[in-house]
Design a protein around this motif. Structure first.
Motif, short mmCIF file in Angstrom:
data_model
loop_
_atom_site.label_atom_id
_atom_site.label_comp_id
_atom_site.label_asym_id
_atom_site.label_seq_id
_atom_site.Cartn_x
_atom_site.Cartn_y
_atom_site.Cartn_z
N UNK A 107 -71.30 -159.39 -62.30
CA UNK A 107 -70.68 -158.99 -61.02
C UNK A 107 -71.61 -157.92 -60.18
N UNK A 108 -72.01 -158.10 -59.07
CA UNK A 108 -72.80 -157.17 -58.36
C UNK A 108 -72.24 -156.14 -57.58
N UNK A 109 -70.60 -156.10 -57.93
CA UNK A 109 -69.77 -155.08 -57.49
C UNK A 109 -69.32 -154.26 -58.37
N UNK A 110 -69.49 -154.42 -59.54
CA UNK A 110 -69.13 -153.76 -60.66
C UNK A 110 -70.10 -153.09 -61.37
N UNK A 154 -75.49 -150.30 -61.60
CA UNK A 154 -74.99 -151.81 -61.19
C UNK A 154 -76.28 -152.55 -61.56
N UNK A 155 -75.86 -154.02 -61.62
CA UNK A 155 -76.91 -154.82 -62.17
C UNK A 155 -78.11 -154.75 -61.26
N UNK A 156 -78.19 -154.42 -60.14
CA UNK A 156 -79.39 -154.59 -59.46
C UNK A 156 -80.23 -153.43 -59.74
N UNK A 157 -79.70 -152.34 -60.28
CA UNK A 157 -80.39 -151.33 -60.79
C UNK A 157 -81.14 -151.16 -62.10
#
Length: 535
Positions: A107-110, A154-157
């Protein structure tokens, strides 16, 4: 070791899966999975491997998928037709799954802590403090560095390899009976791949874990699987002990798979040719903010003083573990992230150019991304996607002429001209990657950045793509910046190699010397890890 005298933990019998009651993608597949055993499902893209795994967990869309034949028994309990509440109770608790695409599965928001904690809350009812402790243990277990600092990330990091480790930690959180691993090492470099495979073996021995491994990487299968099942076009062609299948394959398709290995060498280059792309002292540092006033307290040195030269007709390989700075280096060279240092394209300094000044140059600097499905718009036809660059650069305003160029470039990458009328979801992974190459090629660039272009492809398709790229390079004099964690693929493509670690180039040399006589200890470790995985 598994005990096949007892009942299997998973029994799949005559399983068929259809979509829309028309397309049968799995056709009467049967296999047993025992505690402590690793069974590998192998086959090319579209063979039905992942659909079979999703059917086990009843994760296929019930409005679209049907099961005209067969059963799936988990410890004797029928999964097909089970209530959604019962399936949810088993998923993530007794049967864990590592999905192929961690970026789309997380989940990109968590943040990472919240996502792993959720698994523990739902199935174990742990309090927040105990869940945090367990999350730290799990992240350490899968080899994630700076664990306490990663909890809030977060996942994108995270890099692709780091995201895959998080997915594995989530799947193992409740110590399941069965782990379904769908391409678990696809995004990982060879050193991390060796660590993850070793970890899974250790956990299997300790927990009696049954592993259903779905992969196109036959070196991984040979190294870890007890048995292997070979699928083609939804049909199980062959199943047996791994050693027997590899040494004495019975089916012609199995033999073809085993013979599909990246081979050959890079195209020869003219050493007197002028560099088309150069960098000196290139740096990409990301500020770390801290304190109440959010001042810069440190930097992440993603790229730290890289020098490189890329000649016309040359392939420069960039290798290194996940998070080493490979993709960031490419983004800096393309002027997609801020950097310091010098960047010259065709002898012109471009590091200081603004977006408007860079736009005409982007025609000559193209990129093919790791995930072709994610980089192709699902709402646009293949023809519209490929020709988009022509419109962006004011080329070929005549629609008929533009269509001719699209047809020509599709034929150059080995696809039929009528493919231009179809959409990305109608193609296999290898075909989508050819479309991505065509999109870059239609602008007649001088440099193409290939960022992990083969990582999601099975071996047979990898071989086809490598041969295609080498042929296009010979015909058009293309220069490639080739980023990959797969050393076999790099060896088959690259003239020279840069080995990166922690943002620094620890070794730069001819490809043959890098692989046969590595000088730096880290390069030696990379080559040794690749050898271990393949042994």
């Amino acid at each position: 070791m598994s005990d096949r005298t007892v009942d299997p933990v998973l029994r799949v019998t005559e399983l068929s899966v259809e979509f829309g009651n028309v397309t049968r993608v799995v056709d009467r597949v049967s296999f047993d999975l025992y505690a402590g055993e690793t069974l590998a499902l192998v086959g090319e893209s579209g063979s039905g491997k992942s659909v079979t795994a999703l059917a086990v967990l009843q994760l296929l869309n019930s409005a679209q998928a049907s099961y005209p034949t067969g059963s799936v028994l988990y410890r004797g309990e029928q999964m097909i037709g089970a209530s959604e509440s019962r399936c949810r109770a088993i998923r993530g608790d007794r049967i864990g799954m590592i999905f192929q695409e961690p970026m789309t599965s997380l989940n990109p928001l968590h943040n990472i802590e919240k996502q792993i904690n959720e698994v523990l809350f739902v199935h174990k009812g742990l309090d927040k403090r105990t869940a945090r402790k367990r999350t730290l243990e799990l992240l350490s277990l899968v080899g994630l560095d700076k664990v306490s600092e990663r909890l809030g990330a977060y996942p994108h990091e995270l890099s692709g390899g780091q995201r895959q480790r998080v997915m594995i930690a989530m799947a193992l959180a409740n110590e399941p009976d069965i782990l379904i691993a769908d391409e678990p090492t696809t995004a990982l470099d060879v050193t991390v791949q060796a660590q993850i495979l070793s970890l899974l073996k250790e956990l299997q021995q300790r927990l009696g874990l049954a592993i259903l491994l779905i992969t196109h990487d036959l070196t991984v299968v040979e190294n870890v699987a007890d048995r292997v099942a070979v699928m083609q076009s939804g049909v199980l062609r062959e199943i047996g002990d791994t050693r027997r299948v590899f040494d004495q394959p019975e089916h012609a398709y199995t033999r073809a798979l085993l013979e599909a290995e990246p081979h050959g060498e890079a195209n020869p280059i003219d050493l007197a040719a002028e560099p088309v792309l150069e960098a000196q002292a290139l740096k990409v540092w990301f500020a770390i903010k801290g304190g109440l006033l959010r001042r810069t307290v440190d930097h992440v040195k993603a790229v730290d003083g890289i020098d490189l030269q890329l000649r016309r007709g040359e392939t420069l390989g960039i290798v290194g573990e996940s998070g080493s700075g490979k993709s960031t280096l490419a983004q800096a060279l393309l002027r997609l992230v801020p950097s310091t240092g010098q960047i010259r394209f065709d002898g012109r300094e471009i590091a200081g150019l603004d977006a408007r000044a860079m736009k005409p140059l982007r025609r000559d600097l193209q990129v093919v991304f790791q995930d072709p499905f994610g980089s192709l718009s699902p709402r646009r036809t293949v023809g519209d996607t490929i020709s988009e660059g022509l419109g962006a650069h004011g080329l070929e305003s005549d629609q008929a002429r533009r269509d001719e160029r699209v047809q020509a470039v599709l034929e150059q990458v080995g696809l039929p001209a009528d493919a231009r009328h179809r959409f990305p979801h109608e193609f296999s992974g290898g075909q989508r990657q050819r479309i991505a190459v065509a999109r870059a090629l239609i602008l007649e660039p001088k440099v193409i950045v290939l960022d992990e272009p083969t990582s999601a492809l099975d071996r047979a398709v990898q071989v086809q793509l490598i041969e295609l790229l080498r042929d296009l390079q010979r015909r058009f004099g293309l220069a490639y910046l080739f980023i990959s964690h797969d050393l076999k693929v790099v060896r088959a493509m690259a003239n020279r190699v840069i080995v990166m670690k922690d943002g620094v180039a620890v070794e730069v040399n001819d490809a043959r010397k890098v692989f046969e006589q590595p000088a730096h200890p880290y390069t030696q470790a990379l080559v040794a890890a690749a050898t271990r995985v393949a042994s």
